[in-house]
Design an enzyme around this catalytic site. Structure first.
Site: not given
Ligand code: F6P
Length: 327
Positions: A15, A76, A107, A130, A132, A134, A176, A258
């Site tokens: 992401g 990804r 991660d 990221t 997140d 995390d 996430r 956003l």
């Molecule tokens: O890891 C970043 C993140 O924005 C998370 O917070 C979220 O769960 C996920 O990516 C969403 O992924 P995608 O953009 O593939 O829908």
């Protein structure tokens, strides 16, 4: 020992996060400063697999410091999860005569980096990018501060309309499986409660908190729900609360992607700049299979395996503060 690193590849993966561009800029400029050639790998690991790679120069990264997203594009990559995919990637790594790889991501991206580095004995260094937050081995990840500010600003705006109508709002934020954005935006935005994946909150406890607020004549109520929380998504939690507290006029807002966009904050730009330079300097000092992070304002190199496997815990302190202030 003198460094043998002459050519570095840099990619962004997973992401996107605000500040990734600032990190790429720092890697590129640090490389050039140290007389190292630097190559941009486009679309994450897919670019390595498909040879979507080109040399970057000082001016290739002009005017990107303030831009969200990543000009290198990201993905990804499913193919990189396979041995065949990684073999193709290694072929191109050799073809472009790269000596090392800098991976900016979260991660999932670091899991791939770790495997690739072990399979082909390739020097790899990770930069945590990221929203997140995390990842262990760094107090903050690139993009987290911007995402928190975006979420908090949205909560401020929602509060305007919530108090005008005396409504209860459930605002769902990203993260996430981690509640870092939820906790920070909730405290920063003065939410009455926050529900996060790490915390065993029950609907009953949430209802009790809201009842207390109503008894205290709270002017507006915003509850922050982290995606991935055990009680369900914001709509489901709102439905449960509605059953018990019928007197609330309830609305739900899901902030979604956003939170991933926008110009990075100064904090994120500085973090990205410091980590980008430290990644190149780490490779020059023969660091490999590590993630470069910032702990107590100092650069720290942590084995990638440790950064992804160690659970970064939310502090209990934030919950205590939020509870005191929610009355
Ligand atoms: O890891 C970043 C993140 O924005 C998370 O917070 C979220 O769960 C996920 O990516 C969403 O992924 P995608 O953009 O593939 O829908």
């Amino acid at each position: 020992m003198a460094s043998t690193i002459k050519r570095i590849g840099v990619l962004t993966s997973g992401g996107d996060a605000p500040g990734m561009n600032a990190a790429v800029r720092a890697v590129v400029r640090a490389c050039i400063y140290y007389d190292i050639e630097v190559f941009g790998v486009y679309k994450g690991y897919d670019g390595l697999i498909n040879a979507n790679i080109e040399q970057l120069y000082v001016r290739s990264v002009s005017n990107i410091l303030s831009r969200g997203g990543t000009f290198l594009l990201t993905a990804r990559s499913q193919e990189f999860r396979t041995k065949e995919g990684r073999e193709k990637a290694y072929e191109n790594f050799k073809k472009f005569e790269l000596d090392a790889l800098v991976v900016i991501g979260g991660d999932g991206s670091f899991t791939g980096a770790n495997i690739f580095s072990q399979e082909f004995d390739v020097p790899v260094i990770g930069i945590p990018g990221t929203i997140d937050n995390d990842l262990a081995g760094t107090d903050f990840t690139i993009g987290f501060d911007t995402a928190c500010n975006t979420a908090r600003e949205a909560i401020d705006k929602i509060r305007d309309t919530a108090s005008s109508h005396e409504r209860l709002f459930f605002v769902e934020v990203m993260g996430r499986d981690a509640g870092f954005i939820a906790v920070n935006s909730a405290i920063g935005g003065g939410a009455v409660a926050m529900v996060v994946p790490e915390h065993n909150w029950t609907i009953e406890a949430l209802i009790k908190r809201l009842r207390k607020g109503a008894a205290n004549k709270k002017a507006s109520n915003v509850v922050v729900i982290a995606e991935g929380c055990q009680l369900g998504n914001a709509y489901e939690v709102a439905d449960e609360v509605k059953k018990e507290l019928g007197y609330f006029d309830i609305r739900v807002t899901v902030l979604g992607h956003l939170q991933r966009g926008g110009s990075p904050t100064t904090m994120d730009r500085v973090l990205a700049s410091r980590l980008g330079v430290a990644a190149v300097e780490g490779l020059r000092n023969n660091e490999s299979k590590v993630m470069v992070g910032m702990i107590n304002n100092e650069i720290a190199y942590t084995p990638i395996g440790q950064a992804i496997k160690t659970e970064k815990r939310l502090g209990a302190e934030e919950f205590r503060i939020a509870k005191i202030l929610s009355i």
